[in-house]
Each structure stands twice: as structure tokens, then as C-alpha cells.
Design an enzyme around this catalytic site. Structure first.
Site, PDB file in Angstrom:
ATOM      1  N   GLY A  91       2.126  35.387  15.287  1.00  0.00           N
ATOM      2  CA  GLY A  91       1.712  35.894  13.981  1.00  0.00           C
ATOM      3  C   GLY A  91       1.172  34.735  13.171  1.00  0.00           C
ATOM      4  O   GLY A  91       1.845  33.703  13.036  1.00  0.00           O
ATOM      5  N   CYS A 110       8.226  43.818  15.946  1.00  0.00           N
ATOM      6  CA  CYS A 110       6.759  43.890  15.860  1.00  0.00           C
ATOM      7  C   CYS A 110       6.273  45.323  15.646  1.00  0.00           C
ATOM      8  O   CYS A 110       5.097  45.620  15.869  1.00  0.00           O
ATOM      9  CB  CYS A 110       6.115  43.271  17.098  1.00  0.00           C
ATOM     10  SG  CYS A 110       6.603  41.565  17.394  1.00  0.00           S
TER      11      CYS A 110
END
Length: 264
Positions: A186, A215
Site C-alpha cells: 500500500g 485488505c
């Protein structure tokens, strides 16, 4: 790209609190933007913490109200903690930044690192990160003895694995022979310089992921190097391999600006 500098911030008993590391990222980011330092990758371990990217939905957070740190990276909610190698590559990239290409380079370095330990990993279309691929759906054991035709994850968009017993837990995905994420990625790009990065599960207690929807993915799970290799493995073993692969991929790259469409 030019020389990549590594800074080992702290591991084990010296693990770095998330907010402290986030502030360090900001400082390094500002220095890199000003060309005061070369491209720099911070490497560390965190004490247990849940962090939520900008796209995290309330339904994906811990049901018991466990605190979550909201951060300015992309992606959704994840966990960081002991046994997980976290890397924050802070790199100056050509504008407009090709974010997808940057993510692919990080994936490539981690895939190569895993291969050095004898573990084959891969990408999954539409899902960032590094994955251990499961069996084809029709060959997987069905949770709770259900026929796959009745597997609620395939038909119920609101299915919550946290409310349906350990057979659906993300940490048990390997037993179900499903796809499972070994490393999450990320990032954020600000002023053409990257922040945040990757988290590679080396030997963590993956049951921490069972309290969230990791996620935001409900039909897959999580994995670790130790679990997949079936042996003890430490961050100290993995650290130099990851550094070598990051250096090889990132220093050897020739990043291009993101292609921008033009009109006649």
C-alpha cells in the site's frame, strides 16, 4: 534509478511504534523531495497495530472496537506486528508517476526474495501484493463440508468471515488451499516521492488478521514464509535477501512517467 540507501530502524525488542515510523517517513520524504538524500528504504518491525488505508469500509474493521490507525496510503485495512518485515521505500519517481509500475517493481523484488527461499509466489490479477496461489476452486475442500454451490462467500456480498467460525478465518486459508497473501503493498505518492510500502509475513501470528477483513478481501486469506516453508525462519534471515532484491530491481529500473493521453 540511482543508489538505494537502506536504514534499519528497529526489530524485535526495538520494534518501532507505527506513529513514530510514520513521522520518520515524513521527515525522509521531505529530505528526498529536496534532494538532500538519495532514495531511501526504511526497514523495520512494528508492535501489533491495525492500519486502515483510505478505501477501508467500516464493516472491515475489528468488530470489538480495537483501535485502528487511519493512514494516508492507498488500499484498505491490514495488520502489522512481530514477525512481519515492513519496508517503506521513499523514492523520487518521474512525474506523472506511474503508480502501477512502482507497485509491480515492489512485487517483483519480493517474489524474487521468496524464490531464494524455495517458495514460488505470484501476482493475482486485480489484487496487489504477493500471493501463494491455491488450488483451482473446484479442487478445494469446502468449508464446513458444504458443497461449493452453497459456499456463502461466492454468493453473499455481505458475508463476514469473522462471524462464521474458524473454517472461514483468513489465517486458515492454507488449510482450505485457497489463494493467500504473503505480502501486502500500500503506497502513497506525494510531490512525486513515494511513501509507505510493503509488509512481508515472515513468521507472524496470522490469527491477528482474523479480527479484520484483510485488505477488504473476503474470499482469500493470509500466509507466512514460515508456514508455507514448514520451518522456522526469522526476519534476520530474510532481511538481507529482501535488501538485495530491492536493490537489484529498484536500482536497475528505468522508471518512466505515466503515459498521458493526448487529443488531436
Amino acid at each position: 534509478m540511482g543508489e538505494l540507501r537502506f536504514v534499519r530502524l528497529g526489530f524485535g525488542g526495538d520494534a518501532v511504534e507505527y506513529q513514530e515510523a510514520w513521522q520518520k517517513q515524513r521527515e525522509v520524504h521531505a529530505a528526498r523531495f529536496a534532494d538532500e538524500i538519495p532514495d531511501t528504504c526504511l526497514l523495520l518491525e512494528h508492535p501489533p497495530v491495525y492500519t486502515a488505508g483510505r478505501r477501508t469500509e467500516d464493516s472491515e474493521r475489528p468488530l470489538d472496537g480495537t483501535p485502528v490507525v487511519d493512514v494516508d496510503r492507498g488500499g484498505k485495512i491490514t495488520w502489522h506486528g512481530p514477525g512481519q518485515l515492513v519496508g517503506y521505500p521513499i523514492l523520487k519517481l518521474p512525474r506523472p508517476v506511474d503508480v502501477v509500475a512502482h507497485v509491480r517493481r515492489l512485487e517483483e523484488a519480493l517474489i524474487n526474495a521468496c524464490a531464494e527461499f524455495g517458495l514460488a509466489t505470484s501476482r493475482v490479477e486485480g489484487r496487489s501484493g504477493v500471493w501463494v496461489l491455491g488450488d483451482p476452486v473446484e479442487q478445494r475442500p469446502s468449508p464446513g463440508g458444504l458443497s461449493l454451490d452453497f459456499d456463502p462467500r461466492l454468493h453473499d456480498e455481505e458475508f463476514d468471515p469473522r462471524l462464521n467460525g474458524p473454517e472461514y478465518a483468513p489465517s486458515n486459508a492454507g488449510q482450505r488451499r485457497e489463494d493467500r497473501k504473503l505480502a501486502a503493498i500500500g503506497i502513497r505518492i506525494a510531490k512525486g516521492v513515494s511513501m509507505h510500502g510493503f509488509a512481508l509475513n515472515v513468521n507472524p501470528d496470522n490469527t491477528w488478521f482474523d479480527r479484520i477483513v484483510p485488505c477488504g478481501i473476503r474470499d482469500a486469506g493470509v500466509a507466512s514464509l514460515a508456514g508455507e516453508l514448514g520451518r522456522d525462519i526469522t526476519i534476520a534471515e530474510v532481511l538481507p535477501v529482501v535488501e538485495r532484491q530491492l536493490r537489484k530491481v529498484l536500482e536497475g529500473a528505468d522508471p518512466l512517467p505515466r503515459a498521458v493521453g493526448t487529443t488531436a
